[in-house]
Design an enzyme around this catalytic site. Structure first.
Site, PDB file in Angstrom:
ATOM      1  CB  SER A  84     -25.883 -31.650  59.198  1.00 10.46           C
ATOM      2  OG  SER A  84     -25.790 -33.051  59.202  1.00 10.46           O
ATOM      3  CB  THR A 220     -32.264 -30.850  59.129  1.00 16.27           C
ATOM      4  OG1 THR A 220     -31.028 -30.407  58.597  1.00 16.27           O
ATOM      5  CG2 THR A 220     -33.280 -29.749  58.949  1.00 16.27           C
TER       6      THR A 220
HETATM    7  C1  SD4 Z   1     -32.465 -27.665  54.530  1.00 15.23           C
HETATM    8  N1  SD4 Z   1     -32.771 -29.740  53.380  1.00 15.23           N
HETATM    9  O1  SD4 Z   1     -32.540 -27.089  55.607  1.00 15.23           O
HETATM   10  C2  SD4 Z   1     -32.190 -29.153  54.536  1.00 15.23           C
HETATM   11  C3  SD4 Z   1     -30.734 -29.361  54.684  1.00 15.23           C
HETATM   12  C4  SD4 Z   1     -30.220 -30.630  54.122  1.00 15.23           C
HETATM   13  O2  SD4 Z   1     -28.617 -31.779  53.073  1.00 15.23           O
HETATM   14  O3  SD4 Z   1     -30.909 -31.543  53.850  1.00 15.23           O
HETATM   15  N2  SD4 Z   1     -29.007 -30.745  53.815  1.00 15.23           N
HETATM   16  O4  SD4 Z   1     -32.576 -27.092  53.454  1.00 15.23           O
END
Ligand code: SD4
Length: 342
Positions: A84, A220
């Protein structure tokens, strides 16, 4: 032609403007050191432990918070078991690994990249955007080109495990943005730091250095199997990350769309400015999101993590399961379960 009265008025205004401007610019961003618990670094999720330890090496030797958060964020970015964040992130629904990141320092400088392909350390590219360009955000091909022009190597990022998970997803191609995937594509890796065993979510990191200055980083691969071109909150200053060195810093994880709609991290920092403790500020930001979308409250996850100038920290999430890692002189591998509304 200007008459004399108008001219005098204009010149008075201009002079006042100059005076005001120089007052604004003369105000130092670095203010007096406040006594408190620092240096310290905190970051989202259990995999923040390994990232914090890299950041701690910088902080414990008197280094700058900005260097600490960059060093820390690079750890999950390089972890082949982390699907992720960074190079091993799950691709979008067309099979492209597209990465988002941003960074912000104690002087209000910031930089980010969004939807960037083929480059394995988006946080370092974000820092270069901040330091080498007059811009804040580069996206897509432009971000990749900028990275290559600055010495980054282009690589195919889609690794075997991510490709397998994507192909599995393609069988149904159910377009339902997944956020809490901790039990789904989870393969524990023996003998690894807890941080390397999990494969979910963004890392948001906040550090307060020995000089009392705050910086933050957020990186991310975004929502797994997202629509090509989709960008979440993580590279957006004010949404996924915000730092105000007078007050504190905040970062977020979860469904980015809701965080963007509420300018979440900025909101948390502003609440701290009004006197909220970090945990209370995070809870209030989550509450605002729920209030606007009560029908989504049980199905989406959003969490915030925050620190103030004294080194007090806290977090709050909508759903259970959110955790964060804390590292200071007393303890380097602390994991705290985040409180949640549900
Ligand atoms: C997003 N906030 O791309 C990020 C993904 C994330 O827990 O934080 N997942 O929306």
């Amino acid at each position: 032609m200007l008459n004399r009265r108008k001219f005098l008025l204009n010149s008075t205004l201009a002079a006042t403007g100059v005076a005001l401007q120089s007052k604004v610019f003369a105000t130092p961003f670095r203010e007096e050191k406040i006594a408190g618990n620092y240096p310290i670094v905190i970051s989202t999720w259990d995999f923040g432990v390994a990232a914090n330890q890299a950041a701690w090496k910088v902080l414990s030797s008197g280094g700058r918070a900005l260097d600490a958060v960059e060093a820390g964020a690079r750890i999950p970015e390089a972890d082949p078991n982390n699907h992720s964040v960074g190079a091993a992130g799950y691709p979008d629904r067309d099979g492209h690994v597209t990465l988002d990141a941003c960074i912000m320092d104690e002087n209000g400088n910031c930089g980010g990249v969004a939807g960037m392909e083929y480059i394995d350390h988006p946080i370092s590219v974000a820092r270069l955007v901040m330091e080498k360009t007059p811009h804040v955000l580069l996206v897509g091909d432009g971000a990749t080109q900028f990275a290559v022009a600055n010495g980054f190597k282009k690589k195919q990022l889609l690794n075997a495990e991510s490709e397998k998970a994507w192909k599995e997803w393609l069988k149904t191609s159910k377009y339902q943005p997944e956020m809490n995937i901790e039990n789904k594509h989870f393969t524990p890796v023996p003998n690894k730091m807890p941080g390397n065993q999990y494969n979910h979510d963004t890392i948001g990191m906040l550090a307060l250095d020995a000089a009392g200055n705050i910086s933050g980083a957020c990186t991310t691969s975004g929502m797994a199997f997202k629509l090509h071109g989709r960008v979440g909150d993580s590279p957006i200053i004010g949404a996924g990350l915000f730092v105000d060195n007078e007050v504190g810093g905040a970062t977020s994880t979860g469904v980015g769309e809701e965080v963007i709609r509420n300018v979440g991290s900025f909101l948390v920092v502003e609440l701290m400015r009004q006197g909220y403790k970090p945990e209370d500020a995070c809870r209030e930001a989550v509450n605002r999101i729920v209030k606007k979308k009560p029908e989504l409250a049980k199905t989406l996850q959003v969490g915030f993590l925050a620190i103030n100038k004294k080194g007090e920290y806290g977090a709050y999430a909508l759903q259970k399961g959110f955790s964060y890692a804390v590292c200071n002189a007393e303890k380097q591998d602390l994991i705290i379960k985040g409180k949640s509304i549900f």
